[in-house]
Every structure is written in C-alpha cells, then in structure tokens.
Design an enzyme around this catalytic site. Sequence first.
Site, mmCIF file in Angstrom:
data_model
loop_
_atom_site.group_PDB
_atom_site.id
_atom_site.type_symbol
_atom_site.label_atom_id
_atom_site.label_comp_id
_atom_site.label_asym_id
_atom_site.label_seq_id
_atom_site.Cartn_x
_atom_site.Cartn_y
_atom_site.Cartn_z
ATOM 1 N N CYS A 126 0.790 -1.232 0.000
ATOM 2 C CA CYS A 126 0.000 0.000 0.000
ATOM 3 C C CYS A 126 0.825 1.286 0.000
ATOM 4 C CB CYS A 126 -0.927 -0.009 1.212
ATOM 5 S SG CYS A 126 -0.064 -0.437 2.737
ATOM 6 N N HIS A 221 -3.005 6.671 4.082
ATOM 7 C CA HIS A 221 -1.573 6.669 4.390
ATOM 8 C C HIS A 221 -0.946 7.961 3.853
ATOM 9 C CE1 HIS A 221 -2.065 2.639 5.596
ATOM 10 N NE2 HIS A 221 -1.248 2.003 4.781
#
Lengths: 312, 312
Positions: A126, A221
């Site tokens: 990710c 994120h």
Amino acid sequence: MASDVRIGVVGATGAVGRITLDLLRERGYSHVRGLASARSAGKKLGDVIVEEATPATLAAGDLDLCFFSVGTATSRELVPHAVGGGALVVDKSSAYRLQEGIPLVVPEVNGHRALEHQGIVANPNCCAIPLSIALKPLHDAAGLTKVRVSTYQSVSGAGARRMEELRATPSGEGNLGMDWDFDGEEYDEETKLRTETRKILELPDLPISATCVRVPVLIGHAEAVWLETEAPLSVDDARGLIGDAPGVRLEEAPTPRDAVGIDEVLVGRIRRDEGARNGLALFLAVDNLRKGAALNAIQIAEIMLERRAVAA
Amino acid sequence: MASDVRIGVVGATGAVGRITLDLLRERGYSHVRGLASARSAGKKLGDVIVEEATPATLAAGDLDLCFFSVGTATSRELVPHAVGGGALVVDKSSAYRLQEGIPLVVPEVNGHRALEHQGIVANPNCCAIPLSIALKPLHDAAGLTKVRVSTYQSVSGAGARRMEELRATPSGEGNLGMDWDFDGEEYDEETKLRTETRKILELPDLPISATCVRVPVLIGHAEAVWLETEAPLSVDDARGLIGDAPGVRLEEAPTPRDAVGIDEVLVGRIRRDEGARNGLALFLAVDNLRKGAALNAIQIAEIMLERRAVAA
C-alpha cells in the site's frame, strides 16, 4: 462484457475485501461472489452471501477472475487452486510480489507488465503503490538516484480488527507504532517498500531508505519523501510533471482525510532539498484501501480482462 | 539555596506552564508564582493562585527568575519588563531564539552558552531540542554534513486547547495536519527546526531539510532522521556514542507514549542508510512538554542560577 465476468473476492469480510466488493458494484460487475474463512461463511455483505473459500470451490472452474486479499500463507495455499480452475488472479498479499516471472503492477506506472502474466499478477504494498506513482514521472524526466521516505500509515492497513480497536480506543490515547515483523535491521514493511518500488520502477539498484510508522488514523496513508535525480529538476518542472502524470492530483498539503474516497494519489509540498545537488522533497497521501489496494487490483484485473477479450 | 529563589511562571495555565509548575515543585522550589492573562487571574493551579501578568508586576523587582511559556508577541511585550525588574528570564517562545547575543540552549549540547546571557536565554523549539541532543555526539565524532528529518508531533505542542479538542474528537476521527504558518515554501516550524538546530550545534551552514507533521497523539513528539557525516561511522559506534551521551536513552523502537514522563530523549532504530557514503538513519521520541520545553527551560535556569551563586 464486463458485467458477465464471474468474479470471486477471497477475503471478502476484511477491510480491503469490503472495499473491493463496493468498487466492483460501482463499476457494474454483477456476477460477484464473496469468499472467506469457514468462520465467516453465511455472513451477508450487502447482497453477497459469504461462501467458504475452499480449494475445491476455487478450483471448480466457475470463476473467471479472483481477487485475493488474505494473509500471505493463505494466498500461497489457495491461489494455485484458483489458477488451476482457470481464473485470472490478482493477489494482494506479499506471497508472489517478488517472484520472478510474476508481474508486480501499478497500472499508471507499468500497466503493460500485467499483460505478461501467467495467471497471477501481484498487487504491491500500500505504500509502494503511491510512492511509485509519484516517482515515475520524475524518474522518466531526470533519472532517480536516491530515495528516502518516512511513512504515516493508518491502522486500516493492518486490517478491519485494528480499525475496530482504534474506534474503541478512548480519544487522545492513540500512539505511534511499528507493528511489523523486525529482521534485526529493519521492519519487513520497510524491506517491501524498497524491494517492491525497485521492481515496479525497474530500478533494481535504486537506494531506498524507508522508515515505516503506524499512526492513529483510521484510513489514509501519507509519506514524506526525499529524492535525488541524475539531471537537475526545478520545483516547477517537478510540479508540472507530477501534475500531468496519471493517477495523481496536486494538492498544497495533502492529508489522509483528503485522500479518503479519492482514486488519485494526492501529492504536494514539492520543494527543493538543499542537502543534495539535485534534491527534492514532497509529501503524498493516498486512500490505502482504494488506490493502495482494492482499486489498484481492479485496475490490474481490467488490463488482464481486456487482453483476454482481445485474445478470444 | 534553590528553594529561596523567587520564581515566576508566565503562561502558567498553558500545557507547558502547568508542567513547569509541577517540575519546579518536584525539584524543591517553593517560592513559585503563576502568572497569566487577566482572564485566568484567580484560577487555582494546585496551591498556586494565578496572578495577572502585567508589565508592572513583572518589573516590580521581586522575582529572581522568570519562565515565559506564552506566544511570541506576548513574550516580546513582557520579557523586557521582567529583565528590567532584575529577573533572569528563560523564554520558551521563538521571540528571541535567533537574536544575536541571546543564547539558545540545550544544556546537554551547549550548556556553557547559558553563562553568556545578558538576562535572557531562549529555550529552543520542541523538535530542535531532541534533534540536537541526538546529533551532537555523532557530530563530535564524525562531523555532520547533512540532515533530513520528518516529524510526528503531538497536539500538546499546539497547546492545552488542542489537547482538549483531541480528547473530544470521536475515536478514529484523528487526521494528520500541518497547522503552522506557511511562507510559500515551507512551514515556519520547519524553518525553526533548521535554523535553531544550526545555532545550537554552531553549524550555521548545515543543510537540514525538515518535513513537520502533526499527528493525533496527545503528548510526545517523534522524529525520523537521516544524517550524513564527513568521516565514516559504523552503526555500532553511533549506538555507543548516543548511548553514552547525556540526556539520551537507547531504545529499540521508541514511541511517544514510551517518552511521556521521561526526562531523556529516547533514540533507536539506528541503522545504515545505503543511499549515502556515510549515512545513518534513526528514530527518536521525546516528551515535548518536559524535555521538549519545561524541563529544558528549568535546566537552563539552573545553569544561570549556579553562575549567579558563584558570582555573588
């Protein structure tokens, strides 16, 4: 055509699995089955009733495409059965990412590699996905020579249970964490970020030093990045290159919340790093469940399906 | 002797002011007065009743030592009155930090500079204090040439009101933020981190590139640091140097929560950065209210008082 594809989502009850089901519905895929461990069989996710993901179910030959968002060990065990049954597989675990001959794909960066698959394409980590999207146009223009990156990773990257835990934590009691396997030198998350970004960018020797940190944020994120290039690159040129690149949106100072529900990687704070001859710093944010996982995997699958359609 | 010193804490009701009162009590100082804005006058903080901090009160000549933890504008207005009244001043705002002739002091790094004061010593930014403590022994051994740092700063650094806000935020709704003044290129927090660390280490040209980020953590700042040195420095040597340095405790992977209530800077994750000839990476955590502010200021004051005692 798309709506006829018979799709299995393995790990359907997880954080990424649920988003995968949502995104497939949004994109008009109607033959979608949800599979998970025996414990979750019978559970309803919207109009999908979860089935147990057994080797026999996956090998039965009635799936054209299979998304795996399960742990590495489970992927290693089950993916071969799905491939054996004739399904194209996009695997989101780290089981196959670095395996020779298996493409590791970010469609905006190296989408053509998805066409070289032999049944399986791996979906990257990710943090490696947004990093490679932001770095690619700069590398193409000026040649990357060094990367340093520190991450601000939300708990959803660690799964649905950790999201529940954070929701249940009294406000203000959140802490930073480093909840990955440690090899004595660094966390495996840091190794993944380096080795996978190298494979995606096809720069096997690029020095990438990563510090990965979990932050008490639910979704999204962020990464603080320093990069150096062979040729000089002005801040304005870098901004122009990133602004024109696919899969990116320029923002002044992107945060995880800005990125939630957004398909693009948000990139901002592009500025000079005076510590290097040709150095730049930037900051990015991404919806780790969408572009960092589920969306990227679906985009990979759509390249694989297009190829199959052409071949047929 | 210490207990006879007449001390004023200006900004006593703020996050740092309250910790200052606590630490002074712990250290046996008994003549301590709390001062704040008119709005807070009369408020009780333990056995201290808050007085209004007026120019006349501060100039009255009945304070030997004054800690200021107020905004820059208020410090600029009130500090000269306290100095005029004969008090030694430790100012925690950025009003005087870069002013020529005013020492900017981290006792473990450049404590002797506190002796050169002409009434005022400035206490550095909460991120510059732990950074300079961690860098100092490495610089002395091998000569720093470059620093890159990204921060994970808790909301207590933005004041008591922001702590209340975080406590009142529903769990899991925390976000990253960059809540500092922006000059078009970087945040003033990033400029402070660079310019103050340079002044403390007496390295006016050291390239320091900083990315400052607020995280939804109540107390405790962390920093991911990359550094390069003139001479080679092994990871083991760096670990030894930092482990032996004053004001530091080595930890494997320090987090803000580990640092809360601790006087030392916690430093860990010391490892090689393959991207540089002599490059190292490390991670640190600090209690931003204690060593990042109140404790450092008290330690400065104790150097100033010792000097006064010797001179008397």
